[in-house]
Design a protein around this motif. Structure first.
Motif, PDB file in Angstrom:
ATOM      1  N   ALA A  94       1.789 -17.736  60.630  1.00 28.08           N
ATOM      2  CA  ALA A  94       1.025 -17.720  59.376  1.00 28.08           C
ATOM      3  C   ALA A  94      -0.165 -18.681  59.455  1.00 28.08           C
ATOM      4  N   ALA A  95       0.058 -19.872  60.014  1.00 27.90           N
ATOM      5  CA  ALA A  95      -1.038 -20.838  60.136  1.00 27.90           C
ATOM      6  C   ALA A  95      -2.111 -20.333  61.082  1.00 27.90           C
ATOM      7  N   LEU A  96      -1.671 -19.668  62.148  1.00 29.01           N
ATOM      8  CA  LEU A  96      -2.644 -19.126  63.098  1.00 29.01           C
ATOM      9  C   LEU A  96      -3.477 -18.024  62.446  1.00 29.01           C
ATOM     10  N   ALA A  97      -2.803 -17.152  61.709  1.00 30.67           N
ATOM     11  CA  ALA A  97      -3.533 -16.106  60.988  1.00 30.67           C
ATOM     12  C   ALA A  97      -4.484 -16.724  59.965  1.00 30.67           C
ATOM     13  N   GLY A  98      -4.076 -17.855  59.353  1.00 32.84           N
ATOM     14  CA  GLY A  98      -4.955 -18.542  58.412  1.00 32.84           C
ATOM     15  C   GLY A  98      -6.235 -19.027  59.074  1.00 32.84           C
ATOM     16  N   HIS A  99      -6.132 -19.581  60.266  1.00 33.56           N
ATOM     17  CA  HIS A  99      -7.328 -19.991  61.021  1.00 33.56           C
ATOM     18  C   HIS A  99      -8.251 -18.790  61.262  1.00 33.56           C
ATOM     19  N   MET A 100      -7.658 -17.657  61.571  1.00 36.14           N
ATOM     20  CA  MET A 100      -8.463 -16.471  61.844  1.00 36.14           C
ATOM     21  C   MET A 100      -9.147 -15.964  60.569  1.00 36.14           C
ATOM     22  N   ARG A 101      -8.471 -16.097  59.443  1.00 38.26           N
ATOM     23  CA  ARG A 101      -9.022 -15.595  58.180  1.00 38.26           C
ATOM     24  C   ARG A 101     -10.152 -16.482  57.662  1.00 38.26           C
ATOM     25  N   GLU A 102     -10.059 -17.779  57.888  1.00 36.87           N
ATOM     26  CA  GLU A 102     -11.046 -18.681  57.299  1.00 36.87           C
ATOM     27  C   GLU A 102     -12.329 -18.790  58.121  1.00 36.87           C
ATOM     28  N   ARG A 103     -12.366 -18.123  59.259  1.00 38.47           N
ATOM     29  CA  ARG A 103     -13.573 -18.132  60.093  1.00 38.47           C
ATOM     30  C   ARG A 103     -14.055 -16.706  60.289  1.00 38.47           C
ATOM     31  N   GLU A 104     -15.366 -16.502  60.195  1.00 40.65           N
ATOM     32  CA  GLU A 104     -15.891 -15.142  60.334  1.00 40.65           C
ATOM     33  C   GLU A 104     -16.055 -14.739  61.796  1.00 40.65           C
ATOM     34  N   GLN A 105     -16.338 -15.715  62.670  1.00 44.90           N
ATOM     35  CA  GLN A 105     -16.446 -15.415  64.101  1.00 44.90           C
ATOM     36  C   GLN A 105     -15.521 -16.369  64.843  1.00 44.90           C
ATOM     37  N   VAL A 106     -14.459 -15.819  65.429  1.00 42.48           N
ATOM     38  CA  VAL A 106     -13.455 -16.651  66.071  1.00 42.48           C
ATOM     39  C   VAL A 106     -12.725 -15.834  67.136  1.00 42.48           C
ATOM     40  N   LEU A 107     -12.398 -16.501  68.220  1.00 40.19           N
ATOM     41  CA  LEU A 107     -11.636 -15.892  69.308  1.00 40.19           C
ATOM     42  C   LEU A 107     -10.306 -16.637  69.425  1.00 40.19           C
ATOM     43  N   CYS A 108      -9.208 -15.896  69.493  1.00 39.76           N
ATOM     44  CA  CYS A 108      -7.883 -16.480  69.682  1.00 39.76           C
ATOM     45  C   CYS A 108      -7.289 -15.935  70.982  1.00 39.76           C
ATOM     46  N   ILE A 109      -6.886 -16.840  71.874  1.00 35.71           N
ATOM     47  CA  ILE A 109      -6.327 -16.441  73.177  1.00 35.71           C
ATOM     48  C   ILE A 109      -4.884 -16.916  73.240  1.00 35.71           C
ATOM     49  N   VAL A 110      -3.971 -15.985  73.494  1.00 36.04           N
ATOM     50  CA  VAL A 110      -2.551 -16.308  73.567  1.00 36.04           C
ATOM     51  C   VAL A 110      -2.011 -15.899  74.937  1.00 36.04           C
ATOM     52  N   ASN A 111      -0.748 -16.234  75.189  1.00 38.56           N
ATOM     53  CA  ASN A 111      -0.211 -16.134  76.545  1.00 38.56           C
ATOM     54  C   ASN A 111       0.567 -14.867  76.847  1.00 38.56           C
ATOM     55  N   ASN A 112       0.803 -14.008  75.854  1.00 46.74           N
ATOM     56  CA  ASN A 112       1.444 -12.736  76.189  1.00 46.74           C
ATOM     57  C   ASN A 112       1.003 -11.642  75.238  1.00 46.74           C
ATOM     58  N   ARG A 113       1.226 -10.423  75.671  1.00 47.00           N
ATOM     59  CA  ARG A 113       0.701  -9.263  74.953  1.00 47.00           C
ATOM     60  C   ARG A 113       1.388  -9.052  73.611  1.00 47.00           C
ATOM     61  N   ARG A 114       2.667  -9.382  73.541  1.00 48.07           N
ATOM     62  CA  ARG A 114       3.380  -9.194  72.262  1.00 48.07           C
ATOM     63  C   ARG A 114       2.830 -10.128  71.196  1.00 48.07           C
ATOM     64  N   HIS A 115       2.522 -11.373  71.604  1.00 49.58           N
ATOM     65  CA  HIS A 115       1.959 -12.321  70.647  1.00 49.58           C
ATOM     66  C   HIS A 115       0.575 -11.863  70.207  1.00 49.58           C
ATOM     67  N   ALA A 116      -0.232 -11.381  71.149  1.00 46.82           N
ATOM     68  CA  ALA A 116      -1.575 -10.903  70.808  1.00 46.82           C
ATOM     69  C   ALA A 116      -1.501  -9.777  69.784  1.00 46.82           C
ATOM     70  N   ARG A 117      -0.572  -8.885  69.999  1.00 45.12           N
ATOM     71  CA  ARG A 117      -0.454  -7.770  69.063  1.00 45.12           C
ATOM     72  C   ARG A 117       0.011  -8.255  67.695  1.00 45.12           C
ATOM     73  N   ALA A 118       0.953  -9.193  67.651  1.00 37.81           N
ATOM     74  CA  ALA A 118       1.440  -9.714  66.371  1.00 37.81           C
ATOM     75  C   ALA A 118       0.317 -10.394  65.598  1.00 37.81           C
ATOM     76  N   VAL A 119      -0.498 -11.191  66.273  1.00 42.41           N
ATOM     77  CA  VAL A 119      -1.620 -11.854  65.607  1.00 42.41           C
ATOM     78  C   VAL A 119      -2.616 -10.818  65.092  1.00 42.41           C
ATOM     79  N   TYR A 120      -2.902  -9.810  65.924  1.00 40.85           N
ATOM     80  CA  TYR A 120      -3.840  -8.776  65.490  1.00 40.85           C
ATOM     81  C   TYR A 120      -3.329  -8.045  64.249  1.00 40.85           C
ATOM     82  N   GLU A 121      -2.054  -7.682  64.261  1.00 45.22           N
ATOM     83  CA  GLU A 121      -1.510  -6.943  63.115  1.00 45.22           C
ATOM     84  C   GLU A 121      -1.556  -7.778  61.836  1.00 45.22           C
TER      85      GLU A 121
END
Length: 829
Positions: A492-519
């Protein structure tokens, strides 16, 4: 150095085998000498067949020319002359005429080499005996029969006419100018068996490539078809490529903002790097911060250096399959109209069709024309670290075939720090040997230079010369971001960082996590997702959209696996990075304020730990993260400086310990070996950069992919089509691949011709425009799509298919995706 010059305490000449092997004879003769053939032609008279002397001398000539690059022309000639010596037996000639009798035709040449040519003959024997089935161990049996056992086996009588056709030298020594590893006798003796094994593999490469090419030439001529290699015309010269690059660079300079500090530094780096091209061939480092222009600078240096010193080609070794295509595209663009003809991409994109173990002779003759093998005979080769290093330790003919073309080349190891720690010592030894004895110049190109030089690194490199101007000062001048650790974040906190910024890149260590953040943020404007479950063509399209959104100052929120960290030119104001090694954090920082248009204080790289145990890193990655945390704490103000990076690698290597830098103990295994007991097959078996096997699936993503797949059904050779299909490949863990196969979701293209070399996704429902190839639920495959056409392709009726795999297996498969291709377990597999 001759074969009597092994260092004291090192290997000694092998004991010669008896001049007459048990139950064999080479004294057979007849009143009328028969005519001996190498290859037959179905339904054609024997006067259309290829004679054995013609084939042996052609292969000897070509193998000798290839080996001449590393001063081993005589050795190359002899291994070519002897490789098919066993065809000088009457039973083999009868086999060509239709006899079903199996005949070993590879061992006689190995036996003659070992009997007559001393220690070097023993080395040649490995390649001669293995030129169909692959290199075997000298003494201990693996899957292949050991060479020592084959050398004393019963063989059909060898006809004496062979000595009329082949004039062997009385003796052979190691190549002229062959250099030992060290002036220290013990170090030299310890490394010498490694050097001999390397020479075996290089000569084997010269042989199998020459054998393939001459066989291909004969059958194409017989069938009245054009040699597709010759038909394409000569490759562009390196000088012509440099002219194109110079024009491209001049155009870039004209378009760039000359007042930009970053652009001025890039121009200065380029100029000084190119000035180093006159230096003698050998080992170089190019230590340039991310965003410093090292990709094109390294290409410019490589072309200048190769032209200046008569080297033949440039080989770029890239850490991840996901960016091979993208770097190759950069090079093609930079080389203008010559780019397509000059640049060859090669990685493990397709399943190699292996010769059957019960009949390795199927490797020969017409079957050779159908193997999609590359010999790297191109001016510029772009390949993966996995393909490059595993080939250097390989035993199969198809993998080794290209090796001799590394000799006399400039090899640029991009992101050199990503060499796998568990195999770091063998990799470093291979780099050293290429530069020491094979006329290769190696460039260790990275923003985070690993500490690989002797004596600090046991068995390390010597004489490495830096090409970049004042790396420490350069890093200070190109410092554009602030890096700080922000603690532990839940989803939730990670998604909050993504929501409060208009241009932001998030890099994670596995594909399942990347998909969860995207969703969690898919509803936001500019949300995009990047994963290696997308084919390269798809990823390229997503990246083009991302770049345009960034240029247009539109909302752009991207979540990605680490594929975006190397070689992807994007520029975000903020980057969030899940904990990883400091080299990975430095790569992530290269996607932040890349062009230096923002202030350092306004450009942040935020490192975070995961609160969700589902995304916990594998133990190996945790070690890298732990070392990075320590350096981030100690060097809080400038954690990406050269001093901090050196401290990180020193700490990491110290934590690992010497044994962890050669986990399978390959160097120890070789150290204990003599020339007649080199563990060639064992080396290949144990040198695995990726523990989990990755299997390629071709996605019919667009019309170009569908056309290439259709053309495969009628094509005779697959090399060109394989290249066209590479951008449409997704690599899957073997368990996932097998499950999709059992579900009927993938099927081989024209299996009667290609076997399972080309596997196509036949159910487009499993490929999503947001996530790529996905497997949330295997029953997602709609039953109406399981039609008779699909069943025919996989050779099963619908009732035979197993579509009832449970979610547990699929979750397990996704977990395997966490493994990094290389030294830190990033999710690139």
């Amino acid at each position: 150095m001759n074969d009597d010059d092994a260092p004291a305490g090192g290997p000694h000449p092998a004991q010669a085998a008896p001049t007459t092997a048990p139950h064999t004879s080479s004294d057979t003769s007849s009143a009328t000498s028969p005519r001996f053939y190498a290859h037959s032609v179905p339904k054609q008279p024997e006067n259309r067949w290829q004679t054995l002397p013609e084939h042996l001398h052609a292969v000897g000539r070509m193998a000798g020319e290839s080996a001449a690059v590393f001063n081993a022309q005589a050795l190359g000639q002899v291994i070519g002359w002897l490789h098919d010596l066993g065809k000088y037996t009457l039973p083999f000639q009868e086999r060509l005429r239709g006899s079903p009798l199996r005949v070993d035709h590879s061992t006689w040449g190995a036996r003659i080499a070992q009997q007559r040519l001393g220690v070097v003959g023993q080395l040649l024997a490995y390649g001669i005996a293995g030129h169909h089935a692959g290199l075997a161990n000298g003494e201990r049996e693996g899957e292949r029969t050991a060479l020592a056992e084959r050398l004393v086996a019963d063989l059909h009588a060898l006809h004496p006419d062979w000595e009329k056709d082949i004039a062997l030298p009385s003796r052979l020594g190691t190549p002229a100018g062959f250099q030992l590893y060290s002036q220290d006798r013990k170090q030299a003796a310890d490394r010498y068996p490694f050097q001999l094994a390397f020479l075996v593999r290089m000569l084997f490469s010269c042989l199998v490539d020459a054998d393939f090419l001459d066989t291909e030439r004969f059958y194409l001529q017989t069938e009245g078809r054009t040699d597709h290699r010759s038909a394409a015309g000569a490759s562009p010269s390196l000088s012509a490529l440099r002219d194109q690059l110079d024009g491209y660079m001049a155009g870039l300079a004209a378009k760039c903002d000359a007042d930009s500090n970053v652009n001025r530094l890039r121009a200065d780096i380029l100029r000084q790097v190119r000035q180093g091209a006159d230096r003698s061939p050998g080992l170089f480092s190019l230590t340039v911060p991310t965003g410093g222009g090292k990709t094109l600078a390294s290409l410019a240096f490589a072309l200048d250096h190769a032209i200046r010193h008569g080297l033949r080609r440039v080989i770029f070794v890239i850490p991840f399959t996901s960016i091979v295509e993208q770097n190759a595209a950069v090079f093609r663009e930079a080389l203008g109209p010559l780019g397509d003809a000059a640049v060859l991409e090669h990685h493990s994109a397709f399943i190699e069709r292996q010769p059957p173990r019960d009949d390795p002779e199927q490797y020969q003759s017409v079957q050779k024309l159908r193997l999609a093998m590359e010999n790297w005979d191109a001016p510029i080769v772009v390949t993966t670290a996995v393909q490059f290093f595993e080939s250097l330790f390989a035993a199969r003919p198809s993998q080794c075939r290209k090796l001799h073309n590394i000799a006399g080349s400039v090899v640029v190891l991009d992101e050199a720090q990503t060499m796998p720690l568990k195999l770091l010592k063998p990799c470093v030894a291979a780099i050293d040997e290429l530069a020491r004895n094979y006329r290769a110049s190696i460039v260790l190109c990275t923003a985070t230079q690993p500490a690989l030089e002797a004596p600090a690194f046991d068995g390390g490199l010597t004489g490495v010369r830096e090409l970049a101007p004042e790396p420490t000062q350069l890093f200070q001048q190109l410092e554009r971001v602030r890096v700080r650790h922000v603690g532990t974040l839940d989803d939730a906190a990670l998604a909050g960082h993504m929501r409060e910024r208009e241009q932001v890149l998030c890099i994670v260590n596995n594909r399942r996590h990347a998909r969860a953040v995207y969703e969690a943020m898919a509803d936001l404007p500019g949300a995009r997702h990047l994963t290696t479950l997308m084919c390269a063509k798809h990823r390229s399209e997503v990246l083009a959209e991302v770049r345009q959104m960034l240029v247009d100052k539109m909302p752009c929120r991207v979540v990605s696996t680490s594929l975006i960290e190397a070689g992807v030119d994007v520029d975000f104001p903020t980057v969030l990075r899940a904990e990883a090694g400091l080299d990975s954090i430095a790569q992530a920082a290269g996607r932040c304020n890349r062009e230096g248009r923002r202030s350092r204080d306004a450009s942040e790289v935020l490192v975070f730990a995961n609160a969700n145990e589902d995304w916990a890193p594998p133990p190996e990655l945790e070690q890298y993260a732990q070392a990075a945390r320590e350096v981030l704490r100690q060097c809080e103000e400038r954690p990406l400086s050269p001093d901090a990076i050196a401290r990180y690698f020193d700490l990491l290597y110290w934590q690992k310990g010497s044994k962890e830098l050669d986990v399978p103990d390959l160097m120890g295994l070789l150290k204990a070996s003599r020339p007649n007991g080199l563990p060639m097959e064992t080396l290949a078996t144990k040198f695995r950069m990726i523990d989990s096997v990755q299997m390629p699936v071709i996605v019919p993503y667009d019309n170009e992919a569908r056309k290439a797949l259709k053309d495969l059904e009628s094509a005779e050779g697959s090399v060109g089509l394989a290249r066209k299909l590479q951008p449409y490949v997704v690599q899957l863990p073997k368990q996932g691949f097998d499950a999709l196969y059992q579900a009927g979701a993938i099927a081989p293209v024209k299996p009667e011709k290609w076997g399972e070399q080309f596997m196509e996704l036949v159910h487009p429902d499993l490929y999503d425009s947001r996530f790529g190839l996905h497997w949330d639920n295997p029953t997602f495959i709609r039953s109406e799509r399981l039609n008779w056409q699909d069943c025919r392709r996989v050779g099963k009726r619908p009732s035979q298919r197993n579509t009832g795999r449970g979610h547990g297996l699929w979750s397990e498969i996704e977990d395997l995706g966490r493994a990094r291709l290389l030294h830190a377990p990033r999710d690139e597999g």
